[in-house]
Design a protein around this motif. Structure first.
Motif, mmCIF file in Angstrom:
data_model
loop_
_atom_site.group_PDB
_atom_site.id
_atom_site.type_symbol
_atom_site.label_atom_id
_atom_site.label_comp_id
_atom_site.label_asym_id
_atom_site.label_seq_id
_atom_site.Cartn_x
_atom_site.Cartn_y
_atom_site.Cartn_z
ATOM 1 N N LEU A 2 13.428 27.827 46.675
ATOM 2 C CA LEU A 2 14.391 26.750 46.511
ATOM 3 C C LEU A 2 15.752 27.357 46.187
ATOM 4 C CD1 LEU A 2 12.391 24.170 44.364
ATOM 5 C CD2 LEU A 2 12.867 24.064 46.809
ATOM 6 N N ASP A 3 16.794 26.579 46.385
ATOM 7 C CA ASP A 3 18.141 27.041 46.059
ATOM 8 C C ASP A 3 18.376 26.901 44.565
ATOM 9 O OD1 ASP A 3 18.739 27.634 48.692
ATOM 10 O OD2 ASP A 3 19.416 25.601 49.127
ATOM 11 N N PHE A 4 18.327 28.019 43.859
ATOM 12 C CA PHE A 4 18.600 27.998 42.436
ATOM 13 C C PHE A 4 20.110 28.079 42.219
ATOM 14 C CE2 PHE A 4 14.196 29.242 42.460
ATOM 15 C CZ PHE A 4 13.686 28.599 41.342
ATOM 16 N N PRO A 5 20.607 27.618 41.072
ATOM 17 C CA PRO A 5 22.054 27.727 40.802
ATOM 18 C C PRO A 5 22.529 29.168 40.957
ATOM 19 C CG PRO A 5 20.980 26.359 39.148
ATOM 20 C CD PRO A 5 19.882 26.962 39.978
ATOM 21 N N ALA A 6 23.734 29.335 41.455
ATOM 22 C CA ALA A 6 24.267 30.674 41.724
ATOM 23 C C ALA A 6 24.358 31.520 40.459
ATOM 24 C CB ALA A 6 25.636 30.555 42.380
ATOM 25 N N THR A 7 24.504 30.877 39.308
ATOM 26 C CA THR A 7 24.651 31.623 38.062
ATOM 27 C C THR A 7 23.300 32.062 37.480
ATOM 28 O OG1 THR A 7 24.773 29.473 36.937
ATOM 29 C CG2 THR A 7 26.848 30.607 37.392
ATOM 30 N N ALA A 8 22.216 31.640 38.087
ATOM 31 C CA ALA A 8 20.892 32.079 37.621
ATOM 32 C C ALA A 8 20.539 33.415 38.259
ATOM 33 C CB ALA A 8 19.838 31.037 37.979
ATOM 34 N N GLU A 9 20.022 34.331 37.465
ATOM 35 C CA GLU A 9 19.559 35.615 37.982
ATOM 36 C C GLU A 9 18.130 35.438 38.504
ATOM 37 O OE1 GLU A 9 18.966 40.280 36.567
ATOM 38 O OE2 GLU A 9 19.133 38.671 35.089
ATOM 39 N N VAL A 10 17.922 35.711 39.784
ATOM 40 C CA VAL A 10 16.608 35.538 40.397
ATOM 41 C C VAL A 10 16.038 36.906 40.759
ATOM 42 C CG1 VAL A 10 15.304 34.459 42.273
ATOM 43 C CG2 VAL A 10 17.313 33.303 41.323
ATOM 44 N N LEU A 11 14.839 37.207 40.272
ATOM 45 C CA LEU A 11 14.192 38.494 40.500
ATOM 46 C C LEU A 11 12.881 38.280 41.256
ATOM 47 C CD1 LEU A 11 14.737 40.103 36.967
ATOM 48 C CD2 LEU A 11 16.161 40.370 39.011
ATOM 49 N N PRO A 12 12.909 38.315 42.590
ATOM 50 C CA PRO A 12 11.678 38.107 43.366
ATOM 51 C C PRO A 12 10.675 39.225 43.125
ATOM 52 C CG PRO A 12 13.636 37.871 44.735
ATOM 53 C CD PRO A 12 14.089 38.474 43.448
ATOM 54 N N GLY A 13 9.404 38.872 43.095
ATOM 55 C CA GLY A 13 8.359 39.871 42.993
ATOM 56 C C GLY A 13 8.188 40.493 41.623
ATOM 57 N N VAL A 14 8.862 39.960 40.613
ATOM 58 C CA VAL A 14 8.757 40.501 39.260
ATOM 59 C C VAL A 14 7.867 39.573 38.437
ATOM 60 C CG1 VAL A 14 10.010 41.080 37.145
ATOM 61 C CG2 VAL A 14 11.011 41.598 39.386
ATOM 62 N N ARG A 15 6.953 40.148 37.663
ATOM 63 C CA ARG A 15 6.071 39.335 36.833
ATOM 64 C C ARG A 15 6.185 39.758 35.372
ATOM 65 N NH1 ARG A 15 1.164 41.304 35.127
ATOM 66 N NH2 ARG A 15 0.656 43.459 35.700
ATOM 67 N N VAL A 16 5.787 38.850 34.483
ATOM 68 C CA VAL A 16 5.793 39.132 33.048
ATOM 69 C C VAL A 16 4.486 39.814 32.680
ATOM 70 C CG1 VAL A 16 5.949 38.165 30.731
ATOM 71 C CG2 VAL A 16 7.264 37.146 32.604
ATOM 72 N N VAL A 17 4.586 40.972 32.028
ATOM 73 C CA VAL A 17 3.392 41.711 31.603
ATOM 74 C C VAL A 17 2.970 41.272 30.213
ATOM 75 C CG1 VAL A 17 2.435 43.988 31.111
ATOM 76 C CG2 VAL A 17 4.016 43.674 33.035
ATOM 77 N N ARG A 18 3.917 41.235 29.259
ATOM 78 C CA ARG A 18 3.581 40.824 27.893
ATOM 79 C C ARG A 18 4.819 40.317 27.180
ATOM 80 N NH1 ARG A 18 2.498 46.199 27.683
ATOM 81 N NH2 ARG A 18 0.277 45.720 27.476
ATOM 82 N N THR A 19 4.573 39.528 26.135
ATOM 83 C CA THR A 19 5.644 39.038 25.279
ATOM 84 C C THR A 19 5.738 39.936 24.055
ATOM 85 O OG1 THR A 19 4.112 37.523 24.164
ATOM 86 C CG2 THR A 19 5.344 36.657 26.036
ATOM 87 N N LEU A 20 6.942 40.083 23.526
ATOM 88 C CA LEU A 20 7.189 40.949 22.370
ATOM 89 C C LEU A 20 7.981 40.173 21.327
ATOM 90 C CD1 LEU A 20 8.310 44.124 24.372
ATOM 91 C CD2 LEU A 20 6.041 43.700 23.395
ATOM 92 N N GLY A 21 7.611 40.362 20.063
ATOM 93 C CA GLY A 21 8.331 39.722 18.965
ATOM 94 C C GLY A 21 7.535 38.619 18.299
ATOM 95 N N THR A 22 7.634 38.529 16.988
ATOM 96 C CA THR A 22 7.048 37.446 16.198
ATOM 97 C C THR A 22 7.981 37.130 15.029
ATOM 98 O OG1 THR A 22 5.816 39.047 14.862
ATOM 99 C CG2 THR A 22 4.633 38.048 16.708
#
Length: 274
Positions: free
Chosen positions: A165-185
Motif C-alpha cells: 500500500l502507499d504509506f505516507p512519504a515520511t514513514a520509513e519502510v523497510l521491506p523484508g525486515v522482521r523483528v527478532v526480539r524486544t529489548l527493555g523493561t
C-alpha cells in the motif's frame, strides 16, 4: 428430497454478510450478531448496507442482539433477543479478525509494555492517545497503513514488511525486515531486527503488531478445527490479497461442502476447563 441445509453464521461484518449472501441461494441461513444492529460496529458503511440488502433479498434471516455462545455439532446455543438452541448443519465463525500475536510472529524477548495489537493502536490513536515518539509497525497491510498515518502526527514511524500500500512519504519502510526480539523493561526501549543477512538494533518506544489476519475463535465448541465449523478467513494467508468479502465467500463454499446431518453429541464446555 434431501433436507435443505441450514447454515448459521456468527457475526455480521463484511465476512459474515458476504458468506450469508453467497449461501442464500442454496441454503437456509441465519446470521447472529451480538450488537443490536446488523453490520456490527460498521453497520452504516455502504458496503455493509449493500451486502445486507443482497442477503435479505435471498431470504437470509438475521438475529440482532443475539450472542452465539456454544456450538454442539448440530445446533447453536445463543443468548439474547433470539436466544435458544438453533439446529444447523454447519457453523461459520465470522466474528472478526485480529493481528498475529508476538508469539505467532516469532518475536522473542521479555513481556514488556508498549507492544500493542494494531486494532488496539488504531482505537487509541482515534482518541488522540500518543503511542510513542519512535513507533515501529510490524506488518504492511491496511491495519499497518491506518496506524502509520495517525502515528506520524506525533513522531517518527517505521514500517517493517513488504509494502503493497502507499504509506505516507515520511514513514520509513523497510521491506523484508522482521523483528527478532524486544529489548527493555518495564517498557520497550528498542528492538532487534534482521533482514536475513545481518542483525541490528533500533530505538523503539512502541511496537505495533499488524502482521496478518487471524480469525477470532470465541464460540465455545468451535475453538478448534472440526467438521462442520468453518472460519471466515483468507485461506491463502496472503496479506496483499486479503479481502474480508472474499473470505466470506470462501467460507460459504466450505460450509456447503462440509455440512451433513449428524446425530446430536453433547459438547463438553471448554470455557473454565483445561
Amino acid at each position: 428430497m434431501p433436507e435443505p441445509a441450514h447454515i448459521v453464521v456468527a457475526g455480521s461484518g463484511l465476512s459474515g454478510l458476504a458468506c450469508a449472501a453467497a449461501l442464500g441461494r442454496e441454503a437456509r441461513v441465519t446470521v447472529f450478531e451480538r450488537l443490536p444492529v446488523i453490520g456490527g460496529e460498521h453497520w452504516e458503511d455502504r458496503a455493509h448496507v449493500d451486502l445486507r440488502a443482497r442477503a435479505e433479498a435471498r431470504g437470509v434471516e438475521f438475529a440482532a442482539g443475539t450472542q452465539a455462545v456454544r456450538w454442539e455439532g448440530d445446533r447453536l446455543l445463543a443468548i439474547g433477543q433470539s436466544g435458544g438452541l438453533h439446529p444447523a448443519h454447519a457453523l461459520v465463525v465470522a466474528t472478526g479478525h485480529r493481528p498475529r500475536t508476538r508469539a505467532e510472529s516469532r518475536v522473542d524477548g521479555a513481556r514488556t509494555g508498549g507492544v500493542i495489537p494494531a486494532t488496539v493502536a488504531a482505537h487509541l490513536l482515534a482518541r488522540r492517545v500518543i503511542l510513542g515518539r519512535n513507533v515501529v509497525i510490524l506488518g504492511a497491510g491496511r491495519w499497518a497503513r491506518e496506524v502509520a498515518v495517525e502515528a506520524l502526527r506525533a513522531g517518527a514511524c517505521t514500517v517493517l514488511g513488504s509494502p503493497w500500500l502507499d504509506f505516507p512519504a515520511t514513514a520509513e519502510v523497510l521491506p523484508g525486515v522482521r523483528v527478532v526480539r524486544t529489548l527493555g523493561t518495564p517498557r520497550i526501549q528498542s528492538i532487534e531486527v534482521s533482514d536475513g543477512e545481518r542483525t541490528w538494533t533500533r530505538v523503539c518506544d512502541s511496537l505495533v503488531l499488524a502482521d496478518g489476519h487471524v480469525p477470532y475463535r470465541n464460540v465455545d465448541g468451535a475453538v478448534l478445527d472440526r467438521p462442520g465449523v468453518i472460519f471466515a478467513q483468507d485461506l491463502a494467508d496472503d496479506e496483499p490479497g486479503w479481502s474480508p468479502i472474499e473470505a466470506g465467500i470462501q467460507a460459504a463454499t466450505l460450509a456447503l461442502q462440509q455440512r451433513a446431518p449428524r446425530d446430536h453429541v453433547p459438547t463438553t464446555l471448554r470455557i473454565g476447563h483445561p
